[in-house]
Structure formats: structure tokens, C-alpha cells
Design an enzyme around this catalytic site. Structure first.
Site, PDB file in Angstrom:
ATOM      1  N   GLU A   1       0.885  -1.171   0.000  1.00 30.69           N
ATOM      2  CA  GLU A   1       0.000   0.000   0.000  1.00 30.69           C
ATOM      3  C   GLU A   1       0.913   1.208   0.000  1.00 30.69           C
ATOM      4  OE1 GLU A   1      -3.021  -0.341  -0.694  1.00 30.69           O
ATOM      5  OE2 GLU A   1      -3.035  -2.507  -0.419  1.00 30.69           O
TER       6      GLU A   1
ATOM      7  N   CYS B   1      -1.590   8.866   4.229  1.00 29.99           N
ATOM      8  CA  CYS B   1      -1.638   8.514   2.807  1.00 29.99           C
ATOM      9  C   CYS B   1      -2.966   8.958   2.212  1.00 29.99           C
ATOM     10  CB  CYS B   1      -1.450   7.025   2.638  1.00 29.99           C
ATOM     11  SG  CYS B   1      -2.501   6.097   3.749  1.00 29.99           S
TER      12      CYS B   1
HETATM   13  P1  NAD Z   1       9.019   5.324   3.012  1.00 33.69           P
HETATM   14  O1  NAD Z   1       8.766   4.706   1.692  1.00 33.69           O
HETATM   15  O2  NAD Z   1      10.082   6.344   3.122  1.00 33.69           O
HETATM   16  O3  NAD Z   1       9.404   4.192   4.068  1.00 33.69           O
HETATM   17  C1  NAD Z   1       8.586   3.044   4.243  1.00 33.69           C
HETATM   18  C2  NAD Z   1       9.453   1.907   4.727  1.00 33.69           C
HETATM   19  O4  NAD Z   1      10.344   1.538   3.678  1.00 33.69           O
HETATM   20  C3  NAD Z   1      10.314   2.271   5.928  1.00 33.69           C
HETATM   21  O5  NAD Z   1      10.390   1.162   6.787  1.00 33.69           O
HETATM   22  C4  NAD Z   1      11.644   2.568   5.290  1.00 33.69           C
HETATM   23  O6  NAD Z   1      12.737   2.379   6.153  1.00 33.69           O
HETATM   24  C5  NAD Z   1      11.673   1.556   4.169  1.00 33.69           C
HETATM   25  N1  NAD Z   1      12.585   1.906   3.089  1.00 33.69           N
HETATM   26  C6  NAD Z   1      12.959   3.150   2.693  1.00 33.69           C
HETATM   27  N2  NAD Z   1      13.800   3.056   1.653  1.00 33.69           N
HETATM   28  C7  NAD Z   1      13.946   1.736   1.382  1.00 33.69           C
HETATM   29  C8  NAD Z   1      14.678   0.994   0.424  1.00 33.69           C
HETATM   30  N3  NAD Z   1      15.415   1.603  -0.487  1.00 33.69           N
HETATM   31  N4  NAD Z   1      14.564  -0.344   0.433  1.00 33.69           N
HETATM   32  C9  NAD Z   1      13.784  -0.958   1.336  1.00 33.69           C
HETATM   33  N5  NAD Z   1      13.079  -0.327   2.292  1.00 33.69           N
HETATM   34  C10 NAD Z   1      13.155   1.001   2.296  1.00 33.69           C
HETATM   35  O7  NAD Z   1       7.620   5.876   3.541  1.00 33.69           O
HETATM   36  P2  NAD Z   1       7.311   6.713   4.854  1.00 33.69           P
HETATM   37  O8  NAD Z   1       7.836   8.105   4.699  1.00 33.69           O
HETATM   38  O9  NAD Z   1       7.672   5.954   6.084  1.00 33.69           O
HETATM   39  O10 NAD Z   1       5.717   6.742   4.802  1.00 33.69           O
HETATM   40  C11 NAD Z   1       5.024   7.642   4.000  1.00 33.69           C
HETATM   41  C12 NAD Z   1       4.600   6.991   2.699  1.00 33.69           C
HETATM   42  O11 NAD Z   1       3.811   5.856   2.961  1.00 33.69           O
HETATM   43  C13 NAD Z   1       3.728   7.919   1.878  1.00 33.69           C
HETATM   44  O12 NAD Z   1       4.044   7.764   0.519  1.00 33.69           O
HETATM   45  C14 NAD Z   1       2.326   7.412   2.163  1.00 33.69           C
HETATM   46  O13 NAD Z   1       1.383   7.722   1.167  1.00 33.69           O
HETATM   47  C15 NAD Z   1       2.566   5.942   2.286  1.00 33.69           C
HETATM   48  N6  NAD Z   1       1.526   5.296   3.072  1.00 33.69           N
HETATM   49  C16 NAD Z   1       0.579   4.578   2.403  1.00 33.69           C
HETATM   50  C17 NAD Z   1      -0.440   3.966   3.105  1.00 33.69           C
HETATM   51  C18 NAD Z   1      -1.505   3.189   2.384  1.00 33.69           C
HETATM   52  O14 NAD Z   1      -2.252   2.477   3.028  1.00 33.69           O
HETATM   53  N7  NAD Z   1      -1.603   3.306   1.071  1.00 33.69           N
HETATM   54  C19 NAD Z   1      -0.492   4.076   4.490  1.00 33.69           C
HETATM   55  C20 NAD Z   1       0.509   4.798   5.144  1.00 33.69           C
HETATM   56  C21 NAD Z   1       1.512   5.403   4.422  1.00 33.69           C
END
Ligand code: NAD
Length: 541
Positions: free
Chosen positions: A293, A327
Site C-alpha cells: 500500500e 496517505c
Molecule cells: P518510506 O517509503 O520512506 O518508508 C517506508 C518503509 O520503507 C520504511 O520502513 C523505510 O525504512 C523503508 N525503506 C525506505 N527506503 C527503502 C529501500 N530503499 N529499500 C527498502 N526499504 C526502504 O515511507 P514513509 O515516509 O515511512 O511513509 C510515507 C509513505 O507511505 C507515503 O508515501 C504514504 O502515502 C505511504 N503510506 C501509504 C499507506 C496506504 O495504506 N496506502 C499508508 C501509510 C503510508
């Protein structure tokens, strides 16, 4: 389960406490907040039931008070990650064989621990570590996480009850096996409930998990792990590792026993993970489940027939609660010319009344954004809007990171419906508005549908049923969660299963049975009671 068709308690949504002045819960959470603020804690890795301290640490700070240190967490090496995988695979032997009612009891117990003894702690941790005001912390880290745990247990039993037809001479049974291998859960900073749900939903279905929380959510992730332990999740079933996200993911995705990823976070990161899974596909023992998501560019559309105050309220809450870091947050809005002056007046009045500061002062509606990276990114978009032509900042526009990462709730008015802040997910308290001519309603709906790569949430306000029906059809692929006369945020487990399509994710609907199906690999067992002894069918004469 050998000796009864057990029924689990019927899941009910956890009531949201008010935290009104003078309430017991308010006093309790503030006391816990103060205690936790004064402590300096260490968060270990959790590998196969052991607390692992690597000595390679990073600090945790409140975003609204970033010079204060809440503690530190340990970062994993590649060997630690491999030990977490081994621990999970070792635990799998017993966990996958455990009767479902034991798994159900563990996670129902976790729900009650959060509802009771851990409530103020998980809320205070979310206020301190992620800068949520108490209402946002309560609806997320307490209520939504409790709901995920309770409803998933009920959904699990509903799935198990789904069985094929049988005949008198052959009995057909489906068993919902966990995946062969381990699940990798990767969670975002913005919801403590998601952090708890992604590992636990897979574990509930009998899987073992390596969980990597976001580095800016480790503080409340520790409380989740403490709850899981106390609830009786056995060693190795959920392992928590922090550190270099790329190294951790590369190590995990290269393992032949990797059986699925349960991801929530940004679109770019998810696409990178999907690519790596593709690169490794020939290594895996089984085709991995890919559930993600991701981002959104969520809209609020108003029809000329609607009530401007209702639209303004949906924008005030939908765009700015938790500083727009949901999100589902409304970040682009389309308002008809005939309503604009009214909507603007109510919206700007609301914004003037917002107070911003630490969540410890409960009169603050707005607190800080999560970290300096996010702050700088938001500031750069606001600065650009100050200089760009055809764009006007009509509220907010100021920011200050001297004590905390504070961005004033900002409203941008644009003449260009495809201006960058109408298309790009900023993930902060910035709302962009495009005012359309009333007679352009139908064209405007096409514009909404075609403006962004995402399709997560969206809302339409209309008192005209024909216009509403037109919007429902025109925007059928523009949002996975579509709201009529309501803000696009605040999905409740069991009521509004959540997820979007297009670049917003695989739409496996967290908080529903649809998600749990992804964590099982059904086996059909046909048992024939009296086996035939002659191959010849009657037609052979
Ligand atoms: P992010 O993508 O920066 O991080 C999410 C996770 O991925 C973290 O655990 C992070 O450490 C990890 N990560 C980051 N870079 C990575 C890589 N290169 N390889 C593997 N893992 C990696 O997101 P965030 O800032 O924590 O959260 C915000 C984002 O999440 C927004 O885009 C938001 O829309 C989305 N979000 C979506 C939903 C949904 O249900 N659709 C819900 C909550 C948040």
C-alpha cells in the site's frame, strides 16, 4: 483444532476515548508522556526471542523537540539480518503447526493489553516519537491497532470456515496453510497501527516474519514488540530489525526462503522492492506474495449544489490532521467558482484558529512533521509556490525548524490544475486548490481522474444526485476508497477496508479478509472413502 468448532468473540471497534479536560485518560496519558520524555531508552533488535544490542546505534528524538533525545536504537548488520531469517525459519516448525485457536488467543490478548495496561504507553510513545496529538494517537496506535487485531482474528476464522462441497463418498477439505518460507514486513512512520498490523496479520495466519519498522517509528515499535511478547508471541515468530533499509532489504530479498512482502510506504520504494524481487525470482522456492500500500494524491471535489461549510470542514480535517502525513490526506481540491468565496472564508477561519506546537499541550491541533528531510522538502515546495506564476499562497507559508519541524498549514491557490503540488505527493500540511467554472463540472471530473498517477482516496460533495452519480462513474478508477459528502481520511477497520490501485498499491485492503488471503497457500485435500478397484468405466461396455 481437534476437539470443537470454536467461535471467537465477535469483533467490535474499540471506542475512541475523548481525552477531554478533567478526564482520567487525559491525566494518565500526560503522566506517561512526562515519564517517557524524562527517560532515555535503548531499543534492541529482537531476533529469535533475544534482545540484540549491536553497539551501532542511532538516536530517537521527538520531531516537535528535536534537540531532546528519547533514546537510541541498535542497527543490524547483515549477519544480524541473516540470524533473524534463521530464527524465523526455526520458529516456523512449531508455529505453523500450532492450532489456530492458540494463535487467535495470543493476538486477542495483544488487543486487550493495548486497550488496557498499554494504552497510555503506546499513545504517549506515538505522541513523542511521531508527534501525533492525543486524538490522532488514540485513533491510530490504540483503537486502530486493537481493531486490526480483533477483526483479523474473526476474519481468519471466516476464511477457515470456507470449505468446498463434498459428496457421500468423498470428503473435500481445504486447509489454509501459511506460506512456505518467511514474510518480510516493511512499515512506514505514519501509523503505529500499520506497524503492528503488517507483521501480526501474517503471523496470525501461521507465518513467521522479519519486520523492519521505519527509523522514525522505532520508539513506538518497541511498545508493539513488548505487547507481542507479553501476549505470548513465541520466540522467532516476529523478529524486528532496524538499520540500513537497502542492506536489510537486499539481504532478505536474496534469501531463497523469502515468501512474501507486506509493505506500506512510498511508491518509489515499493517499486524498487518489486524490481529486486523480479531480479531474484529464479532463486525463490515459491512465488512470493507482493502486497504493498503506497502513496496518494487524494482529492476533494465540490459540486455547486453542496454546502460550502461542509467542504471547508472536510478540507480542514482531511488535509491538515496529523500535519497532512496520512496517505489518505486531501492534498488537492476542486471548488466551483460560485462556492469559492464561502469555502475560502470558512477554511481560512478554521486555519486561523489552529494552534501549533507540542502534543503535550493538548490545545494544539497541529504539531511537527516527522523529520528534517520531510521539513526541507516541504519548505522547498512552499518557497517555489511563493515565486511561481499563477500560484498564490492564501494561508500559511511559514516554517521554522529551530525547536521542532514546524510547517504552518499552507493553502496554495493555483490557476493551473496540473501545477506540481496538484500532482506530486508532498506528505505534509500543504493543500492546493483549483477553482473551476461551474459549467465545467464534467470536464473537471476528467481532469481529476487524469491528474495523478495515484488512486488511493477521494471525496465528492454534492446535494445533486445526478451530479453525484456522474462523479461516481467518472472517478471509478481514481480512488480505492471513495467518500461521498465526507472527508477522505479516517478509514475504520471492519467498516472501510483500506487501499488503492494504480500507483497507490496492490489494493489488498488492510483490515479485511482480502488481505489475509494473501498470507495463506491453500491445500485441497480430497479423501475418497472407498477407492475404485477397476479402471474400466461403464461406457466401455
Ligand atoms: P518510506 O517509503 O520512506 O518508508 C517506508 C518503509 O520503507 C520504511 O520502513 C523505510 O525504512 C523503508 N525503506 C525506505 N527506503 C527503502 C529501500 N530503499 N529499500 C527498502 N526499504 C526502504 O515511507 P514513509 O515516509 O515511512 O511513509 C510515507 C509513505 O507511505 C507515503 O508515501 C504514504 O502515502 C505511504 N503510506 C501509504 C499507506 C496506504 O495504506 N496506502 C499508508 C501509510 C503510508
Amino acid at each position: 483444532m481437534g476437539k470443537g468448532f470454536f467461535e471467537v468473540p465477535i469483533a467490535v471497534n474499540e471506542p475512541v476515548k475523548s481525552y477531554a479536560p478533567g478526564s482520567k485518560e487525559r491525566e494518565e496519558v500526560l503522566k506517561t508522556y512526562k515519564q517517557m520524555y524524562a527517560e532515555n531508552i535503548e531499543v534492541p533488535l529482537y531476533i529469535n526471542g533475544q534482545d540484540v544490542k549491536t553497539g551501532d546505534t542511532a538516536t530517537m528524538v521527538p520531531p516537535h523537540d528535536h534537540k531532546h533525545v528519547l533514546g537510541s536504537y541498535h542497527r543490524a548488520s547483515k549477519d544480524d539480518v541473516m540470524r533473524a531469517i534463521d530464527g524465523a525459519l526455526e520458529a516456523q516448525k512449531k508455529w505453523a503447526a500450532m492450532p489456530w485457536e492458540q494463535r487467535a488467543a495470543i493476538f486477542l490478548r495483544a488487543a486487550e493489553l493495548i486497550a488496557g495496561p498499554y494504552r497510555s504507553k503506546i499513545n504517549a510513545a506515538t505522541m513523542l516519537g511521531q508527534s501525533k496529538n492525543i486524538h490522532q494517537a488514540e485513533i491510530d496506535s490504540a483503537c486502530e491497532l486493537i481493531d486490526f487485531l480483533r477483526f483479523n482474528v474473526q476474519y481468519m476464522t471466516e476464511i477457515y470456515a470456507e470449505q468446498p462441497e463434498s459428496t457421500s463418498d468423498a470428503w473435500n477439505r481445504v486447509e489454509y496453510r501459511p506460506l512456505e518460507g518467511f514474510v518480510y514486513a516493511i512499515t512506514p512512520f505514519n501509523f503505529t497501527a500499520i506497524a503492528g498490523n503488517l507483521p501480526s496479520s501474517a503471523a496470525l495466519m501461521g507465518n513467521v516474519v522479519v519486520w523492519k519498522p521505519s527509523h522514525t517509528q522505532v520508539y513506538s515499535a518497541k511498545v508493539i514488540m513488548d505487547v507481542f511478547r507479553e501476549a505470548g508471541v513465541p520466540a522467532g515468530v516476529i523478529n524486528m530489525v532496524m538499520g540500513d533499509a537497502v542492506m536489510i532489504s537486499d539481504t532478505i530479498l536474496a534469501d531463497p526462503n523469502f515468501a512474501g512482502v507486506h509493505f506500506t510506504g512510498s511508491t518509489g520504494v515499493f517499486q524498487g522492492i518489486w524490481k529486486k524481487i523480479g531480479d531474484n525470482i529464479h532463486n525463490y522456492k515459491t512465488y512470493p506474495r507482493i502486497v504493498g500500500e503506497t502513496g496518494g494524491k487524494d482529492f476533494v471535489v465540490a459540486h455547486p449544489s453542496t454546502n460550502p461549510k461542509q467542504v471547508a470542514t472536510a478540507l480542514s480535517r482531511g488535509a491538515f490532521e496529523f500535519q497532512g502525513q496520512k496517505c489518505s490526506a486531501a492534498s488537492r481540491s476542486y471548488i466551483p467558482e460560485s462556492l469559492w468565496e464561502d469555502v475560502k472564508k470558512h477554511l481560512l477561519d478554521d486555519l486561523k484558529s489552529f494552534k501549533m506546537g507540542s502534543p503535550e499541550d493538548m490545545s494544539n491541533f497541529i504539531t511537527a512533521v516527522i523529520d528534517e528531510k520531510s521539513f526541507d522538502k516541504l519548505a522547498s515546495y512552499i518557497d517555489a509556490a511563493k515565486n511561481d506564476e499563477g500560484v498564490q499562497i492564501i494561508a500559511g507559508g511559514n516554517y521554522d525548524k529551530s525547536k521542532g519541524y514546524f510547517i504552518e498549514p499552507t493553502v496554495i491557490l493555483t490557476e493551473d490544475p496540473k501545477y506540481t503540488t496538484m500532482c506530486t505527493e508532498l506528505f505534509g500540511p500543504v493543500l492546493t486548490i483549483y477553482v473551476y467554472k461551474d459549467e465545467d463540472w464534467s470536464d473537471m471530473l476528467k481532469l481529476v481522474d487524469g491528474t495523478s498517477e495515484y488512486a488511493l482516496t477521494g471525496a465528492v460533495f454534492s446535494e445533486d444526485r445526478y451530479a453525484l452519480e456522474e462523479a461516481i462513474i467518472a472517478l471509478k478508477n481514481a480512488a480505492g476508497n471513495f467518500y461521498i459528502n465526507d472527508k477522505p481520511t479516517g478509514a475504520v477497520v471492519g467498516q472501510q477496508p483500506f487501499g488503492g490501485a494504480r500507483a497507490s498499491g496492490t489494493n489488498d485492503k488492510a483490515g479485511s479478509k482480502m488481505n489475509l488471503y494473501r498470507w495463506v497457500s491453500p491445500r485441497l485435500i480430497k479423501e475418497t472413502f472407498v477407492s475404485p478397484t477397476d479402471y474400466r468405466y461403464p461406457f466401455l461396455g
